[in-house]
Motif scaffolding. Sequence first.
Motif, mmCIF file in Angstrom:
data_model
loop_
_atom_site.group_PDB
_atom_site.id
_atom_site.type_symbol
_atom_site.label_atom_id
_atom_site.label_comp_id
_atom_site.label_asym_id
_atom_site.label_seq_id
_atom_site.Cartn_x
_atom_site.Cartn_y
_atom_site.Cartn_z
ATOM 1 N N ALA A 96 1.119 -1.298 0.371
ATOM 2 C CA ALA A 96 0.098 0.091 0.547
ATOM 3 C C ALA A 96 0.639 0.595 0.161
ATOM 4 N N LEU A 99 2.654 1.478 -3.542
ATOM 5 C CA LEU A 99 1.826 2.220 -4.320
ATOM 6 C C LEU A 99 1.455 3.131 -4.209
ATOM 7 N N ASP A 100 1.870 4.006 -2.855
ATOM 8 C CA ASP A 100 0.932 5.364 -2.519
ATOM 9 C C ASP A 100 1.840 6.473 -3.310
ATOM 10 N N ALA A 134 -5.301 0.142 -4.556
ATOM 11 C CA ALA A 134 -4.829 1.616 -5.166
ATOM 12 C C ALA A 134 -5.299 1.987 -6.751
ATOM 13 N N ARG A 137 -9.124 3.823 -6.462
ATOM 14 C CA ARG A 137 -8.181 4.697 -6.153
ATOM 15 C C ARG A 137 -7.220 5.543 -7.356
ATOM 16 N N TYR A 138 -6.321 5.422 -7.864
ATOM 17 C CA TYR A 138 -5.462 5.880 -8.878
ATOM 18 C C TYR A 138 -6.311 6.213 -9.883
#
Length: 267
Positions: A96, A99-100, A134, A137-138
């Motif tokens: 996580a 990936l952020d 992710a 979200r992205y």
Amino acid sequence: MALRINDAEFYAIDAHSHLGRRKTPLGHGVASFLGEDLVRNLDEAGLDCAVAFPLGASYTDYSEANQIMAEEMAKYPKRIISFCRINPNFGPEATAKTLDHCLGTLRLRGIKLHPEIEFFDPNEAELMEPIYDAARRYHVPIIFHTGMSSKASPGVIAELAAQNKDVPVILGHMGVSEYVKLAVAVARQNENIFLETSVVGWMPLLLEAFRGVGTSKILFGSDHPYNPLAMEVEKIAKHVTKAAKLKQDDLKKVFADNFLSILQHDR
Ligand SMILES: [Zn+2]
């Protein structure tokens, strides 16, 4: 730059290529392959743009390689679309966080996963959830290596892809050979699953894919520099085009539009 097929010109994207440096060279001697090398080869092959991710390497979290992907995309923003590569075995929290960093800070445009080299099961929910989260979200796609190993079977990948219908999932190499039929089946069953053409070398299987899922779900890819760009371009632009009687509209979709709509999904 444009790809010429049967006297028509196409904007063309390669949906599967690699960049980076390796400690040990690939089989054909390549130890370093960076943006400059990729762009030169794109020019030679008549392609406009390539989606690139790190070359495979064992026992790494790809942090250095992902940094290089961001740098090379910044040098050639119109020619290279960089994805990050993730090794899920470092655990859900590390995944996580990575990936952020990759999708948020470095602004890489997608996620590449290789279940065989990184040795994980793509249906293992605990390892995979942060990746699908992710991607959602992205608003980026996930591309999996498929084929050559039961760990990289389209059927195993489809288990979680089917539960994450808002995340586009690309099956790289569409199963290579023994898994092509399964790749076609899961792409027919799941709206979010797409097939990518690199490495498949037997015309009856390629035709099965083109006829089975239609040209709206197939993306041209080369797996360059493992495979020569010209070889993979010719396979689709010349041989599949003739055998499957592809029209201009089909080629436009396979060489660019399908990938572009995946990249812009949800936006
Ligand atoms: Zn590859």
